[in-house]
Design a protein around this motif. Structure first.
Motif, short mmCIF file in Angstrom:
data_model
loop_
_atom_site.label_atom_id
_atom_site.label_comp_id
_atom_site.label_asym_id
_atom_site.label_seq_id
_atom_site.Cartn_x
_atom_site.Cartn_y
_atom_site.Cartn_z
N GLN A 357 67.93 21.88 53.87
CA GLN A 357 67.69 20.69 54.67
C GLN A 357 68.91 20.33 55.50
OE1 GLN A 357 65.94 17.38 52.61
NE2 GLN A 357 66.78 15.86 54.00
N VAL A 358 70.10 20.39 54.91
CA VAL A 358 71.32 20.05 55.62
C VAL A 358 71.56 21.01 56.78
CG1 VAL A 358 73.83 19.86 55.43
CG2 VAL A 358 72.37 18.97 53.61
N GLU A 359 71.34 22.31 56.56
CA GLU A 359 71.55 23.31 57.61
C GLU A 359 70.60 23.10 58.78
OE1 GLU A 359 73.10 27.19 55.09
OE2 GLU A 359 70.96 26.71 55.10
N ILE A 360 69.36 22.77 58.50
CA ILE A 360 68.38 22.53 59.57
C ILE A 360 68.77 21.29 60.38
CG2 ILE A 360 65.99 21.86 60.04
CD1 ILE A 360 65.16 23.65 57.73
N GLU A 361 69.18 20.23 59.68
CA GLU A 361 69.55 19.01 60.38
C GLU A 361 70.77 19.22 61.27
OE1 GLU A 361 69.93 16.41 57.05
OE2 GLU A 361 67.80 15.80 57.09
N MET A 563 58.86 20.36 65.78
CA MET A 563 59.85 20.11 66.83
C MET A 563 61.27 20.16 66.27
SD MET A 563 58.02 17.35 69.34
CE MET A 563 58.99 17.98 70.74
N GLY A 564 61.43 20.63 65.03
CA GLY A 564 62.76 20.82 64.48
C GLY A 564 63.26 19.70 63.60
N LEU A 565 62.39 18.74 63.28
CA LEU A 565 62.79 17.60 62.44
C LEU A 565 61.85 17.52 61.22
CD1 LEU A 565 63.32 14.98 65.31
CD2 LEU A 565 65.06 16.36 64.19
N PRO A 566 61.93 18.49 60.31
CA PRO A 566 60.96 18.55 59.21
C PRO A 566 61.15 17.49 58.14
CG PRO A 566 62.60 20.28 58.96
CD PRO A 566 62.86 19.64 60.29
N PHE A 567 62.29 16.79 58.14
CA PHE A 567 62.56 15.86 57.05
C PHE A 567 62.61 14.41 57.52
CE2 PHE A 567 64.74 19.93 56.10
CZ PHE A 567 63.88 20.36 55.11
N VAL A 568 61.98 14.14 58.65
CA VAL A 568 61.92 12.77 59.14
C VAL A 568 61.15 11.90 58.15
CG1 VAL A 568 59.81 13.15 60.47
CG2 VAL A 568 61.38 11.37 61.18
N ARG A 609 61.30 25.87 36.98
CA ARG A 609 60.54 25.85 38.23
C ARG A 609 61.48 26.11 39.38
NH1 ARG A 609 61.59 21.28 35.87
NH2 ARG A 609 62.50 19.52 36.99
N PRO A 610 60.96 26.65 40.49
CA PRO A 610 61.82 26.95 41.62
C PRO A 610 62.40 25.70 42.21
CG PRO A 610 59.51 27.29 42.18
CD PRO A 610 59.57 27.04 40.71
N SER A 611 63.59 25.83 42.75
CA SER A 611 64.22 24.69 43.42
C SER A 611 63.58 24.48 44.78
CB SER A 611 65.72 24.95 43.61
OG SER A 611 65.91 26.07 44.46
N ALA A 612 63.89 23.34 45.39
CA ALA A 612 63.30 23.02 46.68
C ALA A 612 63.64 24.06 47.73
CB ALA A 612 63.76 21.63 47.12
N SER A 613 64.83 24.61 47.66
CA SER A 613 65.27 25.55 48.70
C SER A 613 64.58 26.90 48.61
CB SER A 613 66.78 25.76 48.61
OG SER A 613 67.12 26.29 47.35
N THR A 614 63.93 27.20 47.48
CA THR A 614 63.29 28.50 47.32
C THR A 614 61.79 28.42 47.30
OG1 THR A 614 63.38 28.36 44.91
CG2 THR A 614 65.25 29.41 46.02
N SER A 615 61.21 27.21 47.35
CA SER A 615 59.75 27.09 47.21
C SER A 615 59.05 27.28 48.52
CB SER A 615 59.41 25.71 46.65
OG SER A 615 59.86 24.71 47.51
#
Length: 615
Positions: A357-361, A563-568, A609-615
Motif C-alpha cells: 500500500q505504501v509503495e503504491i501511494e 485510477m491509481g488510488l486503491p486505498f481511498v 493465513r496470508p498477509s494482506a500483501s500476499t493475498s
C-alpha cells in the motif's frame, strides 16, 4: 403466487428430482475415496494423500456424475432456460468442488503451500471461467464486470481474464441489431439516422451501444437490449444463489440483493426517465454532465417521423458524450507504462499487484504536483502560441504558417476522484437519488475535462430517515469509532449469525470505509476478508434498504483503484456531506475517534493465513 411465471418455472425445474442427478458426482467422488458418508472432506483428503490415480478417479467420478445427470435432464427437457441451468451445473460445479477440495486439503499448511496450490487453480480456471462467462452472457457478464474492477478483491488471474468484459463484452452481429432497432422504431433506419455504426462502441451484460448520426448530422448513441436477456438473467441468478447456499453461504444475501438491483435494468423506458431526472438534478453541478435521452420531452424528437420519442423497452437513444470510460483509460495507462519500461502490460500489472500500500501511494504523483505540471504545460503552450501568432500575422502571410499547439494534459486523478465522490455524496445525502451501478465503464473522462455519468438503469432512493441513519454510519466509520460502527450497522439491518459486534464493525468499515491494510490486513487482505469473517461469525443479512448505497460507495472506490488510488477511504470523502444531513435534522453526532471493540483471537480461530500483501 407473488412470484413471476419465470421464477415459478425456475423453482419447479430446480426442485425436480432429476436435478439431483447433477449431485451424483459428489457421491461418486466420495465412494471412490473409500469413505462413504464422509462428504466432500473425504474427497479433499484424497486429493492430497491418495496419489495421482485416485485424484484422476475422483475427477472422472465427478465428471461422470455431473455429465450423466445433465444428459438425463437434457433428454427429458426441451426448455431452453432449463438447458442453461444444466450448462451452469456442468461447467461450474466441478470448478467449485475443486476449489473446495483444495481449500480443505491445505488447511493447516504453510502460507507458501496454500498460495502455490491456489495459484495453480487460478491459472487453470481463470481462462476457463472467462469462456463460461462469454458463452452464458447475462448475469455472468455483469458479475464478472463487477468483480474485475476490484484489484484486490479477486485473484489477479481472474482480474486479468475478466478485464476484457468491462468495455468489450460479447456483442450481437449487426444484422440482428438492425432488425431489433427497426422493429422498435417501426420504420427503416435511414428514416431516422443518416449513419449507424455497425461496430458497437461498447457491449455490456444485457445490451450493446452503437454510435449514430441523425439526418441533421447531430450525434447520438443507441442502446439495444439483447433478446431474452431478462428471462436468462432470472434463471442464472437463481442458479448462482443455489450454488452459493452449498459452497459459500455468506454470499447468498449479497447475491439476492444483486438480483433485486439488477432486475430493474431491463426496461429502458424506466432508465430513460431516471436518466432525465439525474440530468435535471445534477445540471447545476460544475464539471459533471448526464446525457439527455431522446424521449418525448426532447425538442429533436418533435421533428422526427411520428413525432414520438426514441425510447422503448428494448431500445434507448441518447445524446453522445465524447470521451473515454475510466476502465479504458486505465488500460491505456498500463500500456503506456509498459512501453516506457520495455515490458509487457501483464508484467507491469504483476509488478503493481506485488507492491505494498505504501509503495503504491508513493508511486502516484500528488494533486499539487499534477496541478503544477498542468500549469507548466499551459504556460509553455501560451509562449509557443504567442510566437506562432506573431509569426502567422507577419511573415506567415507569405510563408507557411505555424500550427498552434495544445499539449495533452495528464488526468489529475485526485481531482477526478474528489469530484466523483462529491457527486456521489450529493446524490446519496442531498438528493436521496443515486446510481447503484457506478462502475468504471459508466464514468467517462470527457475530452473537455468534465465527468460524464451514464447508465442510470439501477437508480436507488433513500428517504430522509434512511439518509440520516446512513449518515450516522458513515461518520462513525470515518472516525473509526468501533462501538458506534457496530451499533449503526445493526440499525441498518446488518445481521450475523451470532451477532458478534466486532465482525459487524469490520463489515461496516470494509463496506463504507476502505480496502486498506488498516481494515483488511489482519484478515488476509481484501481477497480473503469476507471469507475469514464468515468463519468467525457468518453474515446472514446485509440490510436491504441500504445495500445499494453501500454498493455505490464500494464501486466508486473501485473506480478510484483503477485510477491509481486503491486505498481511498469513502467515509472520509463523504463525511462532511453526512454531517450536513445530520445537522439538517438538528443532530450533532458525538463520536470517540479510535474507540475499540474487543478483538477475537484471530490466530486461534483462523490459524495461519496470508498477509494482506500476499493475498
Amino acid at each position: 403466487s407473488s412470484r413471476s411465471s419465470t421464477e415459478r418455472c425456475v423453482a419447479e425445474r430446480l426442485e425436480h428430482p432429476l436435478f439431483a442427478g447433477n449431485m451424483a458426482g459428489i457421491a461418486a467422488a466420495c465412494a471412490v475415496c473409500g469413505r462413504p458418508g464422509a462428504g466432500i472432506a473425504s474427497a479433499a483428503t484424497s486429493f492430497g494423500h491418495g496419489g495421482g490415480q485416485r485424484r484422476r478417479a475422483v475427477r472422472a467420478a465427478l465428471a461422470v456424475g455431473v455429465g450423466v445427470g445433465s444428459a438425463g435432464i437434457f433428454v427429458l427437457s426441451g426448455d431452453e432456460g432449463f438447458k442453461r441451468a444444466v450448462q451452469f451445473n456442468y461447467n461450474v460445479l466441478p470448478i467449485a468442488l475443486h476449489y473446495k477440495a483444495v481449500e480443505m486439503y491445505t488447511r493447516g499448511r504453510s502460507d507458501k503451500e496454500k498460495s502455490e496450490a491456489f495459484a495453480r487453480l487460478h491459472a487453470k480456471y481463470a481462462p476457463i471461467s472467462l469462456d463460461i462467462v462469454l458463452r452464458q452472457k447475462g448475469f455472468y457478464v455483469k458479475t464478472a464486470q463487477f468483480l474485475s474492477q476490484y484489484s484486490d478483491a479477486i485473484p489477479a488471474e481472474y482480474i486479468e481474464a475478466f478485464k476484457i468484459l468491462r468495455d468489450d463484452a460479447p456483442a450481437l452481429p449487426f444484422c440482428r441489431v438492425k432488425a431489433i432497432v427497426e422493429a422498435e422504431l417501426g420504420m427503416p433506419l435511414n428514416k431516422v439516422f443518416m449513419q449507424f455504426d455497425a461496430k458497437p462502441v461498447g457491449a455490456a451484460s444485457i445490451g450493446q451501444v452503437h454510435a449514430a448520426k441523425f439526418l441533421d448530422g447531430s450525434d447520438a448513441v443507441v442502446k439495444v437490449q439483447y433478446p431474452d436477456a431478462e428471462r436468462q438473467f432470472h434463471i442464472d441468478v437463481d442458479l448462482s444463489v443455489r450454488l452459493a447456499k452449498v459452497l459459500a453461504p455468506h454470499y447468498v444475501d449479497i447475491l439476492l440483493q444483486l438480483k433485486k438491483t439488477f432486475a430493474t435494468e431491463f426496461d429502458y423506458r424506466r432508465e430513460a426517465r431516471l436518466q432525465r431526472e439525474a440530468h435535471n438534478r445534477l445540471r447545476d453541478m460544475p464539471g459533471v454532465v448526464v446525457p439527455l435521452p431522446f424521449d418525448e420531452e426532447h425538442p429533436k424528437c418533435q421533428a422526427l417521423p411520428g413525432g414520438r420519442g426514441l425510447v422503448t423497452k428494448h431500445m434507448f437513444v441518447m445524446e453522445r458524450l465524447r470521451g473515454r470510460p475510466v476502465d479504458r483509460w486505465a488500460v491505456e495507462q498500463v500500456q503506456e507504462l509498459a512501453g516506457r519500461e520495455g515490458r509487457s502490460p501483464e508484467e507491469v500489472m504483476q509488478r503493481l499487484r506485488s507492491m505494498s500500500q505504501v509503495e503504491i501511494e508513493r508511486m502516484v504523483p500528488s494533486e499539487g504536483k499534477l496541478r503544477a505540471y498542468g500549469l507548466a504545460l499551459d504556460a509553455r503552450d501560451r509562449i509557443r502560441n504567442s510566437v506562432a501568432l506573431v509569426y502567422n500575422w507577419s511573415i506567415g502571410w507569405v510563408g507557411a504558417p505555424i500550427a498552434y499547439t495544445r499539449s495533452p494534459r495528464p488526468v489529475n486523478v485526485h481531482e477526478v476522484i474528489d469530484r466523483l465522490f462529491r457527486v456521489q455524496a450529493r446524490c446519496i445525502f442531498q438528493e436521496g437519488f443515486f446510481n447503484a451501478d457506478p462502475h468504471a465503464g459508466n464514468v467517462l473522462l470527457l475530452d473537455d475535462g468534465r465527468l460524464g455519468l451514464i447508465d442510470w438503469g439501477q437508480v436507488a432512493c433513500l428517504t430522509e430517515p434512511q439518509r440520516v441513519r446512513f449518515a450516522r454510519a458513515v461518520v462513525a466509520v470515518a472516525d473509526r469509532d468501533e462501538p458506534l460502527i457496530a451499533k449503526f450497522a445493526w440499525d441498518m439491518g446488518v445481521r450475523t449469525q451470532n451477532r458478534d459486534a466486532w465482525v459487524v464493525m469490520k463489515l461496516g468499515t470494509f463496506w463504507l470505509g476502505s480496502f486498506g491494510d488498516d481494515v483488511c490486513g489482519e484478515l488476509g487482505g481484501p481477497t480473503s476478508f469476507e471469507q475469514n469473517l464468515a468463519r468467525i461469525d457468518p453474515l446472514v443479512a446485509t440490510g436491504d434498504e441500504y445495500f445499494s448505497a453501500v454498493r455505490c460507495m464500494m464501486m466508486t472506490r473501485g473506480v478510484a483503484a483503477l485510477m491509481g488510488l486503491p486505498f481511498v477511504d469513502s467515509s472520509l470523502r463523504m463525511r462532511s456531506a453526512a454531517v450536513a444531513v445530520l445537522r439538517g435534522v438538528g443532530e450533532e453526532m458525538q463520536t470517540t475517534p479510535g474507540s475499540k471493540l474487543p478483538r477475537p483471537d484471530l490466530d486461534a480461530i483462523l490459524g495461519s493465513r496470508p498477509s494482506a500483501s500476499t493475498s
